[in-house]
Design a protein around this motif. Sequence first.
Motif, PDB file in Angstrom:
ATOM      1  N   TYR A   2       0.871  -1.234  -0.092  1.00 53.65           N
ATOM      2  CA  TYR A   2       0.165   0.046  -0.098  1.00 53.65           C
ATOM      3  C   TYR A   2       0.958   1.310   0.020  1.00 53.65           C
ATOM      4  CZ  TYR A   2      -3.707   3.301   1.287  1.00 53.65           C
ATOM      5  OH  TYR A   2      -4.518   4.454   1.272  1.00 53.65           O
ATOM      6  N   GLN A   3       2.075   1.240   0.616  1.00 53.88           N
ATOM      7  CA  GLN A   3       2.815   2.477   0.790  1.00 53.88           C
ATOM      8  C   GLN A   3       3.581   2.719  -0.546  1.00 53.88           C
ATOM      9  OE1 GLN A   3       5.075   1.520   4.282  1.00 53.88           O
ATOM     10  NE2 GLN A   3       3.640   2.232   5.569  1.00 53.88           N
ATOM     11  N   GLN A   6       1.117   3.978  -2.728  1.00 53.14           N
ATOM     12  CA  GLN A   6       0.842   5.749  -2.478  1.00 53.14           C
ATOM     13  C   GLN A   6       2.049   6.284  -3.326  1.00 53.14           C
ATOM     14  OE1 GLN A   6       0.441   5.387   1.891  1.00 53.14           O
ATOM     15  NE2 GLN A   6      -1.335   6.601   1.928  1.00 53.14           N
TER      16      GLN A   6
ATOM     17  N   GLN C   2      -9.259  -2.874   1.093  1.00 56.20           N
ATOM     18  CA  GLN C   2     -10.107  -1.977   0.202  1.00 56.20           C
ATOM     19  C   GLN C   2      -9.489  -0.743  -0.047  1.00 56.20           C
ATOM     20  OE1 GLN C   2     -13.373  -2.621  -0.872  1.00 56.20           O
ATOM     21  NE2 GLN C   2     -13.493  -0.752  -1.600  1.00 56.20           N
ATOM     22  N   GLU C   3      -9.000  -0.184   0.789  1.00 57.38           N
ATOM     23  CA  GLU C   3      -8.051   1.168   0.520  1.00 57.38           C
ATOM     24  C   GLU C   3      -7.207   0.993  -0.685  1.00 57.38           C
ATOM     25  OE1 GLU C   3      -8.248   3.074   4.996  1.00 57.38           O
ATOM     26  OE2 GLU C   3      -6.179   3.128   3.782  1.00 57.38           O
ATOM     27  N   PHE C   4      -6.279  -0.359  -0.680  1.00 57.67           N
ATOM     28  CA  PHE C   4      -5.607  -0.611  -1.584  1.00 57.67           C
ATOM     29  C   PHE C   4      -6.114  -0.748  -2.797  1.00 57.67           C
ATOM     30  CE2 PHE C   4      -1.008  -2.008  -2.714  1.00 57.67           C
ATOM     31  CZ  PHE C   4      -1.687  -3.138  -3.921  1.00 57.67           C
ATOM     32  N   ARG C   5      -7.353  -1.438  -3.044  1.00 56.40           N
ATOM     33  CA  ARG C   5      -8.047  -1.682  -4.300  1.00 56.40           C
ATOM     34  C   ARG C   5      -8.465  -0.047  -4.937  1.00 56.40           C
ATOM     35  NH1 ARG C   5      -9.992  -6.347  -2.353  1.00 56.40           N
ATOM     36  NH2 ARG C   5     -11.872  -5.477  -1.218  1.00 56.40           N
ATOM     37  N   ASN C   6      -8.778   0.891  -3.869  1.00 58.31           N
ATOM     38  CA  ASN C   6      -9.258   2.292  -4.330  1.00 58.31           C
ATOM     39  C   ASN C   6      -7.990   2.650  -4.816  1.00 58.31           C
ATOM     40  OD1 ASN C   6     -11.717   1.661  -3.521  1.00 58.31           O
ATOM     41  ND2 ASN C   6     -11.659   2.694  -1.567  1.00 58.31           N
ATOM     42  N   LEU C   7      -6.838   2.621  -4.317  1.00 54.03           N
ATOM     43  CA  LEU C   7      -5.703   3.496  -4.640  1.00 54.03           C
ATOM     44  C   LEU C   7      -5.289   2.732  -6.010  1.00 54.03           C
ATOM     45  CD1 LEU C   7      -4.012   5.637  -3.550  1.00 54.03           C
ATOM     46  CD2 LEU C   7      -2.650   4.262  -2.530  1.00 54.03           C
ATOM     47  N   GLU C  10      -7.397   4.288  -8.691  1.00 53.32           N
ATOM     48  CA  GLU C  10      -6.860   5.686  -8.823  1.00 53.32           C
ATOM     49  C   GLU C  10      -5.772   5.888  -9.699  1.00 53.32           C
ATOM     50  OE1 GLU C  10      -7.812   8.513  -7.998  1.00 53.32           O
ATOM     51  OE2 GLU C  10      -6.162   9.905  -8.430  1.00 53.32           O
TER      52      GLU C  10
END
Lengths: 100, 48, 148
Positions: A2-3, A6, C2-7, C10
């Motif tokens: 995830y990081q 980002q 879920q946040e990972f999939r949204n990113l 994006e």
Amino acid sequence: RYQELQREVSELSEAEDKLDELISKCNLQLRLLTEDSNNKKLGYVRCQDLRNTVDPPDQIVMVIRAPPETQMTVSEPSQGYQISLKSTNGPIDVFLCPED
Amino acid sequence: RSRILVSIGESFGTSDKFQKINQMVSSTDWSLKRRLEGDSTPKPLKRL
Amino acid sequence: AQEFRNLELEKQKRLERIRQKRSQLEELILQQIAFKNLVQRNQANEASSKTPPPPGSVIQLPFIIINTDVRTVIDCSISSDKCEYLFNFDNMFEIHDDIEILKRMGMSLGLENGKCTPENLAVAKSLVPKSLESYVTGMARNTNRTPP
């Protein structure tokens, strides 16, 4: 992961901002170029140039020089095709490019 | 019937604005159109 | 997760926008090169012939052309103030704008269709600001690459 993602997204954001800046610079440069009086005078093509770009060369080549914001509508009525030109900023110049 | 409207008179706009028109015109079956019109013999050419 | 999939979504959207903006910038660069090349060509022609071309023989930008077969019948109606025209074509035609014509005349030095020679690349780079040179090189290299 995830990081890592980002970091990638923020790099893409910088790349996109840079492209936006270059696009607006390019638009400005192009406008200044075409508005320069000397370039306006030298920004022309000859009939022979046009002839060399159509294939076969013996086609009818109609040239249209219109004021800004002239509306061109191409419609497909039952017969053939119709092209209408409407200008609110002055007359439109239409002429045929001579064959020779 | 299809109809496409574009604005002309400025240099260096988006150069693909005529692609759609050229595709529409080239995809037309002109022989069918002529049959619809009834007369297949081309009329004498008119000069502008 | 879920946040990972949204990113991830994006990221895909940004990549698509960057792709579109890059091709928009490349088109603007082509237009700038083509126009400057045309002006330089006309300037050189006028310098060598020592006279400007006869007024009736040149077509000033901006313009568009409509080309059609020589047997096409074109019915044309014109308003008296020449602000409205109506054309009826009984055959196919094509419409092209001035920038398309300049490209066909070779004014964009083959950058748009994979035929940019090293000499032309040097000329093209001399016609754009430094900040755009890397894009010109990329366009030349990209089009010179054998198509996949």
